[in-house]
Design an enzyme around this catalytic site. Structure first.
Site, PDB file in Angstrom:
ATOM      1  CG  HIS A 130      21.396  24.048   6.483  1.00  0.00           C
ATOM      2  ND1 HIS A 130      20.043  24.006   6.251  1.00  0.00           N
ATOM      3  CD2 HIS A 130      21.979  24.151   5.268  1.00  0.00           C
ATOM      4  CE1 HIS A 130      19.819  24.058   4.935  1.00  0.00           C
ATOM      5  NE2 HIS A 130      20.981  24.151   4.326  1.00  0.00           N
ATOM      6  CB  CYS A 134      26.676  23.679   5.255  1.00  0.00           C
ATOM      7  SG  CYS A 134      27.636  22.954   3.930  1.00  0.00           S
ATOM      8  NE  ARG A 164      19.706  19.256  -0.735  1.00  0.00           N
ATOM      9  CZ  ARG A 164      18.878  20.199  -1.144  1.00  0.00           C
ATOM     10  NH1 ARG A 164      17.587  20.073  -0.982  1.00  0.00           N
ATOM     11  NH2 ARG A 164      19.317  21.265  -1.752  1.00  0.00           N
ATOM     12  CB  CYS A 199      23.841  21.780  -0.874  1.00  0.00           C
ATOM     13  SG  CYS A 199      22.534  20.988   0.026  1.00  0.00           S
TER      14      CYS A 199
END
Lengths: 241, 105
Positions: A161, A157, A198, A202
């Site tokens: 991000h 992630c 969500r 992902c």
């Protein structure tokens, strides 16, 4: 002098990079306008539904929805009795179990509606998740999940991000992945969706196995994500592309 | 169907008022297939009418390719106190009517 100024500039950039930035600010002006006007925000349909459910199942103990202002800003919250972080949805189900009502699924319309209603009450308040004391171990586990490469694409992630946030992926700006607006209305979903949904998206996106709902890993990751959004205003129900 | 209706409660005579309505509806286009490969039947709101004290303000013919939960906004000139009535019908044959009152000063 110039070198010093350059150093200051770099420091400012680093600081700017570290500051949490809501996905709202990375969305197009049209999407931002949709979120900002309650008359246009389709998430408000769920808030309205939530108010009806609140009157049936919550009001006799909790009074008016306004009385829970500030609550959603503190969730997920570390529960010392359970020894683990509890999401707002899990808290709602604990309440329902205590009062002899059936549990709701994390993606059920009922759960989305009530969490949207509760979240809406805290709109504008800063996310304030307490990660101190025994909760620290959960934050560390969550951070480990966030920074660990996974899936067939072997991505973490954090690589996008944290590392690449603000840059572009195709036509879209890469957001920081802040969670201050859940449950939120995604135009792609044409509906309101939970953070569980969500994260499933992902993980499927990097071809990894989605975390089981209600698992300790899911709790740790959501707790870390919430803590990471500390200071951002609650936007529930947010609108995202 | 859940609805968010936004009509000003009061207006001055002759003023243009903005009317906003958000309708909870799947607006299924009829082009998609489910996980078994079967066509998902079309289910859209196809007709929408707004009247103001009985006079038609706007009539819309809606088609697929409109996203779920359609948002409609238009304006009307406030003339007399009374009611805006909104009626729509979808492919299931279901129709719904909502009313909003306005006071014109």
């Amino acid at each position: 002098m110039i070198r010093r100024r350059a150093a200051l500039f770099v420091a400012a950039l680093l600081l700017a990079g570290a500051a949490p930035r809501s996905g709202h600010d990375d969305a197009s002006p049209a999407v931002q306008a949709m979120q900002d006007d309650d008359a246009e925000n389709p998430g408000m349909l769920w808030v309205e539904q939530g108010a009806a459910l609140w009157a049936e199942g919550c009001a006799s103990c909790h009074g008016t929805p306004e009385s829970v202002r500030g609550v959603s800003a503190r969730y997920p919250r570390y529960d010392p009795a359970l020894g683990r972080p509890v999401t707002l949805g899990a808290q709602v189900n604990q309440c329902r179990a205590r009062t002899g009502q059936a549990a709701w699924g994390s993606d059920s319309e009922e759960m989305l509606s009530v969490t949207a209603l509760v979240g809406r009450q805290s709109r504008g308040l800063p996310v304030a998740i307490d990660g101190s004391g025994p909760a620290q171990a959960w934050l560390q586990q969550g951070r480990a999940l966030f920074t660990e490469r996974q899936g067939q694409l072997n991505l973490s992630c954090a690589q996008c991000h944290d590392g690449l946030a603000g840059q572009r992926l195709g036509g879209a700006r890469i957001p920081q992945g802040q969670v201050n607006g859940y449950p939120l209305y995604r135009l792609e979903w044409q509906g309101l969706g939970s953070l569980d949904r969500r994260l499933r998206n992902c993980l499927a996106g990097v071809r990894a196995e989605p975390l089981p709902p209600g698992s300790p890993e899911m709790a740790a990751l959501q707790f870390y994500l919430g803590w990471r959004s500390n200071g951002l205003p609650v936007e529930t129900p947010a609108v995202r592309p | 169907m859940r609805v968010l209706l936004n009509v000003p409660k009061t207006a001055k005579k002759g003023e243009a008022v903005e009317i906003k309505i958000l309708i909870s509806h799947p607006m299924e286009s009829g082009q998609r297939r489910d996980e078994m490969g079967r066509a998902v039947p079309r289910m859209v709101i196809h007709d929408f009418v707004c009247t103001y004290n009985g006079a038609e303000v706007i009539r819309l013919a809606l088609f697929p390719a409109i996203a779920a939960n359609p948002f409609l906004a238009f304006s009307a000139r406030a003339e007399d106190s009374g009611a805006f009535t909104f009626t729509w019908m979808d492919d299931s044959g279901a129709s719904q009517t909502e009313t909003a009152l306005i006071v014109v000063e």
